[in-house]
Design a protein around this motif. Sequence first.
Motif, PDB file in Angstrom:
ATOM      1  N   PRO A  39       0.523  -1.325   0.096  1.00 18.00           N
ATOM      2  CA  PRO A  39      -0.255   0.107  -0.030  1.00 18.00           C
ATOM      3  C   PRO A  39       0.814   1.185  -0.179  1.00 18.00           C
ATOM      4  O   PRO A  39       0.421   2.494  -0.544  1.00 18.00           O
ATOM      5  N   ASP A  40       1.914   1.040   0.345  1.00 19.95           N
ATOM      6  CA  ASP A  40       3.039   2.436   0.913  1.00 19.95           C
ATOM      7  C   ASP A  40       4.682   1.995   0.282  1.00 19.95           C
ATOM      8  O   ASP A  40       5.068   0.873   0.636  1.00 19.95           O
ATOM      9  N   GLU A  41       5.217   3.151   0.100  1.00 20.89           N
ATOM     10  CA  GLU A  41       6.626   2.638   0.230  1.00 20.89           C
ATOM     11  C   GLU A  41       7.467   1.909   1.124  1.00 20.89           C
ATOM     12  O   GLU A  41       8.015   1.542   1.421  1.00 20.89           O
ATOM     13  N   ALA A  42       6.856   2.768   2.523  1.00 18.90           N
ATOM     14  CA  ALA A  42       6.719   2.065   4.123  1.00 18.90           C
ATOM     15  C   ALA A  42       7.425   0.569   4.069  1.00 18.90           C
ATOM     16  O   ALA A  42       7.892   0.220   4.497  1.00 18.90           O
ATOM     17  N   THR A  43       5.774   0.724   3.768  1.00 23.10           N
ATOM     18  CA  THR A  43       5.462  -1.339   3.813  1.00 23.10           C
ATOM     19  C   THR A  43       6.488  -2.353   2.795  1.00 23.10           C
ATOM     20  O   THR A  43       7.285  -3.372   3.543  1.00 23.10           O
ATOM     21  N   ALA A  44       6.730  -1.382   1.332  1.00 21.06           N
ATOM     22  CA  ALA A  44       7.296  -2.394   0.551  1.00 21.06           C
ATOM     23  C   ALA A  44       8.830  -2.443   0.956  1.00 21.06           C
ATOM     24  O   ALA A  44       9.617  -3.169   1.155  1.00 21.06           O
ATOM     25  N   ASP A  45       9.765  -1.266   1.971  1.00 23.32           N
ATOM     26  CA  ASP A  45      10.511  -1.121   1.630  1.00 23.32           C
ATOM     27  C   ASP A  45      11.209  -2.666   3.650  1.00 23.32           C
ATOM     28  O   ASP A  45      11.945  -2.867   3.368  1.00 23.32           O
ATOM     29  N   ARG A  46       9.930  -2.013   4.245  1.00 25.53           N
ATOM     30  CA  ARG A  46       9.768  -3.500   5.462  1.00 25.53           C
ATOM     31  C   ARG A  46       9.855  -4.707   5.470  1.00 25.53           C
ATOM     32  O   ARG A  46      10.892  -5.134   5.881  1.00 25.53           O
ATOM     33  N   ILE A  47       9.173  -4.371   3.887  1.00 25.45           N
ATOM     34  CA  ILE A  47       9.215  -5.736   3.493  1.00 25.45           C
ATOM     35  C   ILE A  47      10.064  -6.440   2.737  1.00 25.45           C
ATOM     36  O   ILE A  47      10.894  -7.592   3.339  1.00 25.45           O
ATOM     37  N   ALA A  48      10.555  -5.641   1.657  1.00 25.73           N
ATOM     38  CA  ALA A  48      11.862  -5.920   1.679  1.00 25.73           C
ATOM     39  C   ALA A  48      13.656  -6.433   2.648  1.00 25.73           C
ATOM     40  O   ALA A  48      13.934  -7.608   2.043  1.00 25.73           O
ATOM     41  N   ARG A  49      13.589  -5.281   3.240  1.00 25.67           N
ATOM     42  CA  ARG A  49      14.363  -5.580   4.323  1.00 25.67           C
ATOM     43  C   ARG A  49      14.223  -7.300   4.649  1.00 25.67           C
ATOM     44  O   ARG A  49      15.154  -7.531   4.692  1.00 25.67           O
ATOM     45  N   THR A  50      13.559  -7.216   5.333  1.00 24.07           N
ATOM     46  CA  THR A  50      13.012  -8.439   6.497  1.00 24.07           C
ATOM     47  C   THR A  50      13.268  -9.153   5.067  1.00 24.07           C
ATOM     48  O   THR A  50      13.978 -10.419   6.343  1.00 24.07           O
ATOM     49  N   LEU A  51      12.743  -9.326   4.119  1.00 24.13           N
ATOM     50  CA  LEU A  51      12.662 -10.584   3.595  1.00 24.13           C
ATOM     51  C   LEU A  51      14.258 -11.110   3.336  1.00 24.13           C
ATOM     52  O   LEU A  51      14.798 -12.197   3.598  1.00 24.13           O
ATOM     53  N   VAL A  52      15.652 -10.088   2.634  1.00 19.98           N
ATOM     54  CA  VAL A  52      16.900 -10.525   2.709  1.00 19.98           C
ATOM     55  C   VAL A  52      17.058 -10.739   3.438  1.00 19.98           C
ATOM     56  O   VAL A  52      18.013 -11.354   3.633  1.00 19.98           O
ATOM     57  N   LEU A 112       3.665  -9.594   7.401  1.00 20.07           N
ATOM     58  CA  LEU A 112       4.142  -8.328   7.430  1.00 20.07           C
ATOM     59  C   LEU A 112       3.286  -7.400   6.835  1.00 20.07           C
ATOM     60  O   LEU A 112       2.862  -5.984   6.610  1.00 20.07           O
ATOM     61  N   HIS A 113       2.712  -7.886   5.848  1.00 16.58           N
ATOM     62  CA  HIS A 113       1.832  -7.168   4.965  1.00 16.58           C
ATOM     63  C   HIS A 113       0.857  -7.056   5.724  1.00 16.58           C
ATOM     64  O   HIS A 113      -0.801  -7.468   6.123  1.00 16.58           O
ATOM     65  N   PRO A 114      -0.073  -5.468   5.541  1.00 12.63           N
ATOM     66  CA  PRO A 114      -1.392  -4.651   6.226  1.00 12.63           C
ATOM     67  C   PRO A 114      -2.814  -5.758   5.621  1.00 12.63           C
ATOM     68  O   PRO A 114      -3.839  -5.330   6.486  1.00 12.63           O
ATOM     69  N   HIS A 115      -2.422  -6.039   4.838  1.00  9.70           N
ATOM     70  CA  HIS A 115      -3.979  -6.386   3.766  1.00  9.70           C
ATOM     71  C   HIS A 115      -4.460  -7.321   4.388  1.00  9.70           C
ATOM     72  O   HIS A 115      -3.326  -8.481   4.489  1.00  9.70           O
ATOM     73  N   SER A 116      -5.809  -8.001   4.393  1.00 13.91           N
ATOM     74  CA  SER A 116      -6.226  -9.933   4.993  1.00 13.91           C
ATOM     75  C   SER A 116      -5.679 -10.385   3.783  1.00 13.91           C
ATOM     76  O   SER A 116      -5.915 -11.932   3.991  1.00 13.91           O
ATOM     77  N   VAL A 117      -5.546 -10.212   2.482  1.00 13.20           N
ATOM     78  CA  VAL A 117      -5.505 -11.330   1.275  1.00 13.20           C
ATOM     79  C   VAL A 117      -4.429 -10.512   0.454  1.00 13.20           C
ATOM     80  O   VAL A 117      -4.915  -9.715  -0.315  1.00 13.20           O
ATOM     81  N   PRO A 118      -2.828 -10.331   0.987  1.00 15.52           N
ATOM     82  CA  PRO A 118      -2.423 -10.090  -0.336  1.00 15.52           C
ATOM     83  C   PRO A 118      -2.039 -10.393  -1.353  1.00 15.52           C
ATOM     84  O   PRO A 118      -2.004 -11.166  -1.249  1.00 15.52           O
ATOM     85  N   GLU A 119      -1.675  -9.577  -2.317  1.00 12.95           N
ATOM     86  CA  GLU A 119      -1.433 -10.700  -4.073  1.00 12.95           C
ATOM     87  C   GLU A 119       0.340 -10.470  -3.329  1.00 12.95           C
ATOM     88  O   GLU A 119       0.664 -10.558  -3.391  1.00 12.95           O
ATOM     89  N   ILE A 120       0.396 -12.100  -3.277  1.00 15.18           N
ATOM     90  CA  ILE A 120       1.232 -13.126  -3.809  1.00 15.18           C
ATOM     91  C   ILE A 120       1.887 -13.328  -5.463  1.00 15.18           C
ATOM     92  O   ILE A 120       0.486 -14.998  -4.070  1.00 15.18           O
ATOM     93  N   ILE A 121       2.381 -13.854  -5.652  1.00 18.21           N
ATOM     94  CA  ILE A 121       2.094 -14.664  -7.514  1.00 18.21           C
ATOM     95  C   ILE A 121       3.469 -15.197  -7.092  1.00 18.21           C
ATOM     96  O   ILE A 121       4.316 -14.395  -7.563  1.00 18.21           O
ATOM     97  N   ALA A 122       3.832 -16.368  -7.617  1.00 20.77           N
ATOM     98  CA  ALA A 122       4.788 -16.945  -7.550  1.00 20.77           C
ATOM     99  C   ALA A 122       5.119 -17.239  -9.426  1.00 20.77           C
ATOM    100  O   ALA A 122       4.695 -18.032  -9.565  1.00 20.77           O
ATOM    101  N   LEU A 123       6.424 -16.784 -10.301  1.00 25.98           N
ATOM    102  CA  LEU A 123       6.262 -16.635 -11.492  1.00 25.98           C
ATOM    103  C   LEU A 123       7.695 -17.998 -11.028  1.00 25.98           C
ATOM    104  O   LEU A 123       8.554 -17.646 -10.629  1.00 25.98           O
ATOM    105  N   PRO A 124       7.679 -18.979 -11.698  1.00 26.91           N
ATOM    106  CA  PRO A 124       9.138 -20.102 -11.832  1.00 26.91           C
ATOM    107  C   PRO A 124       9.923 -18.868 -13.077  1.00 26.91           C
ATOM    108  O   PRO A 124       9.636 -18.510 -13.882  1.00 26.91           O
TER     109      PRO A 124
END
Length: 110
Positions: free
Chosen positions: A12-25, A76-88
Motif C-alpha cells: 500500500p505504500d513505500e514504507a511497507t514495501a521497504d519493510r517487507i523487502a529488508r526483512t526478506l533479504v 508483514l503485509h497490512p492487507h488481509s489478502v495480500p497479492e503474492i504471485i510466484a512465477l518460475p
Amino acid sequence: MSEPLLILTNCPDEATADRIARTLVEQRLAACVNRLAAVHSIYRWHGAIEQASEVPIFIKTTRERYPELEAAIRALHPHSVPEIIALPIAAGYAPYLRWVEDETQPPLLA
C-alpha cells in the motif's frame, strides 16, 4: 540447482514495501528485492470496484524458500489478502541464478 522463482506483490505504500523487502533479504528468504514506482490499480473487492495507489516489489528466491517467504509477507503485509504471485524463472544467466540460490540458503545453526 534449486528452482528460482520471481515473486510479485503489491504494497500500500513505500514504507511497507521497504519493510517487507529488508526483512526478506535479512532473513535470507530473498536474494534481492526490487521496489518499483507506484502504480495505479483498479480491482474488484467484496463486490465493489476499487482503486488504489500501490507499490510493486519483485522478489528473487527459490522454490525451497517460498513457504517461509509467503508466511513472512503475510505476517508483514497490512492487507488481509495480500497479492503474492510466484512465477518460475524458466531461464536466466547461470551465475546470477547461482547467486540467488547461494543468498537464500538458510543460515547455519551454531
